[in-house]
Design a protein around this motif. Structure first.
Motif, PDB file in Angstrom:
ATOM      1  N   LEU A  61       0.953  -1.436  -0.010  1.00 15.16           N
ATOM      2  CA  LEU A  61      -0.011   0.021   0.069  1.00 15.16           C
ATOM      3  C   LEU A  61       0.831   1.249   0.035  1.00 15.16           C
ATOM      4  CD1 LEU A  61      -2.942  -1.090   2.368  1.00 15.16           C
ATOM      5  CD2 LEU A  61      -3.145  -0.871  -0.114  1.00 15.16           C
ATOM      6  N   LEU A  62       1.873   1.192   0.967  1.00 20.03           N
ATOM      7  CA  LEU A  62       2.874   2.280   0.709  1.00 20.03           C
ATOM      8  C   LEU A  62       3.428   2.674  -0.421  1.00 20.03           C
ATOM      9  CD1 LEU A  62       4.637   2.164   4.183  1.00 20.03           C
ATOM     10  CD2 LEU A  62       3.101   3.880   3.526  1.00 20.03           C
ATOM     11  N   PHE A  63       3.913   1.482  -1.098  1.00 24.12           N
ATOM     12  CA  PHE A  63       4.717   1.783  -2.564  1.00 24.12           C
ATOM     13  C   PHE A  63       3.732   2.059  -3.430  1.00 24.12           C
ATOM     14  CE2 PHE A  63       6.518   0.239  -6.327  1.00 24.12           C
ATOM     15  CZ  PHE A  63       8.006   0.585  -5.950  1.00 24.12           C
ATOM     16  N   CYS A  64       2.419   1.693  -3.500  1.00 21.46           N
ATOM     17  CA  CYS A  64       1.474   1.850  -4.571  1.00 21.46           C
ATOM     18  C   CYS A  64       1.040   3.746  -4.264  1.00 21.46           C
ATOM     19  CB  CYS A  64       0.181   1.143  -4.464  1.00 21.46           C
ATOM     20  SG  CYS A  64       0.448  -0.553  -4.991  1.00 21.46           S
ATOM     21  N   THR A  65       0.939   4.026  -2.976  1.00 27.38           N
ATOM     22  CA  THR A  65       0.703   5.434  -2.705  1.00 27.38           C
ATOM     23  C   THR A  65       1.994   6.426  -3.310  1.00 27.38           C
ATOM     24  OG1 THR A  65      -0.421   4.785  -0.871  1.00 27.38           O
ATOM     25  CG2 THR A  65       0.239   7.178  -1.002  1.00 27.38           C
ATOM     26  N   LEU A 117       3.721   9.491 -10.288  1.00 35.77           N
ATOM     27  CA  LEU A 117       3.020   9.656 -11.622  1.00 35.77           C
ATOM     28  C   LEU A 117       1.887  10.764 -11.690  1.00 35.77           C
ATOM     29  CD1 LEU A 117       2.581   5.822 -12.278  1.00 35.77           C
ATOM     30  CD2 LEU A 117       4.436   7.375 -13.096  1.00 35.77           C
ATOM     31  N   ALA A 118       1.411  11.206 -10.745  1.00 34.09           N
ATOM     32  CA  ALA A 118       0.307  12.173 -10.746  1.00 34.09           C
ATOM     33  C   ALA A 118       0.688  13.627 -10.234  1.00 34.09           C
ATOM     34  CB  ALA A 118      -0.893  11.781  -9.863  1.00 34.09           C
ATOM     35  N   ARG A 119       1.834  14.041  -9.525  1.00 33.99           N
ATOM     36  CA  ARG A 119       1.970  15.089  -9.106  1.00 33.99           C
ATOM     37  C   ARG A 119       2.939  15.861  -9.885  1.00 33.99           C
ATOM     38  NH1 ARG A 119      -1.527  15.760  -5.386  1.00 33.99           N
ATOM     39  NH2 ARG A 119      -1.509  13.921  -3.936  1.00 33.99           N
ATOM     40  N   ARG A 120       2.880  17.111  -9.826  1.00 35.86           N
ATOM     41  CA  ARG A 120       3.498  17.985 -10.922  1.00 35.86           C
ATOM     42  C   ARG A 120       4.583  18.604 -10.085  1.00 35.86           C
ATOM     43  NH1 ARG A 120      -1.117  20.531 -14.667  1.00 35.86           N
ATOM     44  NH2 ARG A 120      -1.495  18.352 -15.615  1.00 35.86           N
ATOM     45  N   MET A 138       9.172  13.476  -2.159  1.00 39.44           N
ATOM     46  CA  MET A 138       8.355  12.794  -1.195  1.00 39.44           C
ATOM     47  C   MET A 138       7.911  11.534  -1.248  1.00 39.44           C
ATOM     48  SD  MET A 138       6.657  16.176   0.647  1.00 39.44           S
ATOM     49  CE  MET A 138       5.717  15.470   1.743  1.00 39.44           C
ATOM     50  N   SER A 139       7.387  11.565  -2.505  1.00 38.64           N
ATOM     51  CA  SER A 139       6.777  10.206  -2.883  1.00 38.64           C
ATOM     52  C   SER A 139       7.866   9.121  -3.182  1.00 38.64           C
ATOM     53  CB  SER A 139       5.938  10.353  -4.202  1.00 38.64           C
ATOM     54  OG  SER A 139       4.933  11.475  -4.036  1.00 38.64           O
ATOM     55  N   VAL A 165      10.081  -0.218   0.771  1.00 39.98           N
ATOM     56  CA  VAL A 165      10.990  -1.066   0.401  1.00 39.98           C
ATOM     57  C   VAL A 165      11.874  -1.524   1.608  1.00 39.98           C
ATOM     58  CG1 VAL A 165      13.291  -1.620  -0.834  1.00 39.98           C
ATOM     59  CG2 VAL A 165      11.312  -0.682  -1.928  1.00 39.98           C
ATOM     60  N   ASN A 166      12.014  -0.538   2.503  1.00 40.74           N
ATOM     61  CA  ASN A 166      12.684  -0.798   3.734  1.00 40.74           C
ATOM     62  C   ASN A 166      11.958  -1.739   4.729  1.00 40.74           C
ATOM     63  OD1 ASN A 166      15.121   0.497   3.342  1.00 40.74           O
ATOM     64  ND2 ASN A 166      14.388   2.437   3.957  1.00 40.74           N
TER      65      ASN A 166
END
Length: 129
Positions: free
Chosen positions: A12-16, A22-25, A32-33, A41-42
């Motif tokens: 869930l953290l990785f998908c967020t 992909l979505a932020r500009r 931060m993403s 991963v950690n």
């Protein structure tokens, strides 16, 4: 605790984090993403290290050592990334990734030819002088 709980939380953290990349500009939100993805991963590394150490006779804790190395690399990456973003923001006045990509490739936002535009401005300046 079962291995499924930290694995699902890590997914869930990785998908967020992936959605944020992909979505932020904004470049700072993208950094931060990326950090969120590295933390996922950690979490996976530590969870699998604990799970494998219960099954093995020897406890090497290689997953935890690799996690410390990843945290160190992530701290260096965020420091250099923020320095680059601040330098670009000072020079260009924006940290919007789409605008930075367009200016780096030489695209005009209006779709006009830059050389023809400067030639037209030079003729107008001569006519008014």
């Amino acid at each position: 605790m079962h291995l499924a709980y930290p694995a699902v939380l890590s997914a869930l953290l990785f998908c967020t984090g992936l959605y944020g990349v992909l979505a932020r500009r904004n470049a700072i939100l993208v950094l931060m993403s990326v950090e969120l993805m590295l933390n996922a991963v950690n979490l996976n590394l530590v969870a699998f290290d604990v799970w494998l150490s219960k099954a093995a006779e020897e406890t090497l804790h290689s997953g935890q050592a690799l996690t410390l190395f990843t945290i160190t690399i992530a701290a260096a990456e965020i420091g250099i990334g923020l320095a680059i973003v601040l330098a670009v923001h000072r020079n260009r006045g924006t940290s919007d990734i789409d605008k930075l990509r367009d200016t780096a490739e030489g695209h005009d936002t209006d779709g006009l030819d830059h050389d023809a535009l400067t030639a037209g401005q030079a003729e107008k300046a001569e006519a008014t002088a």
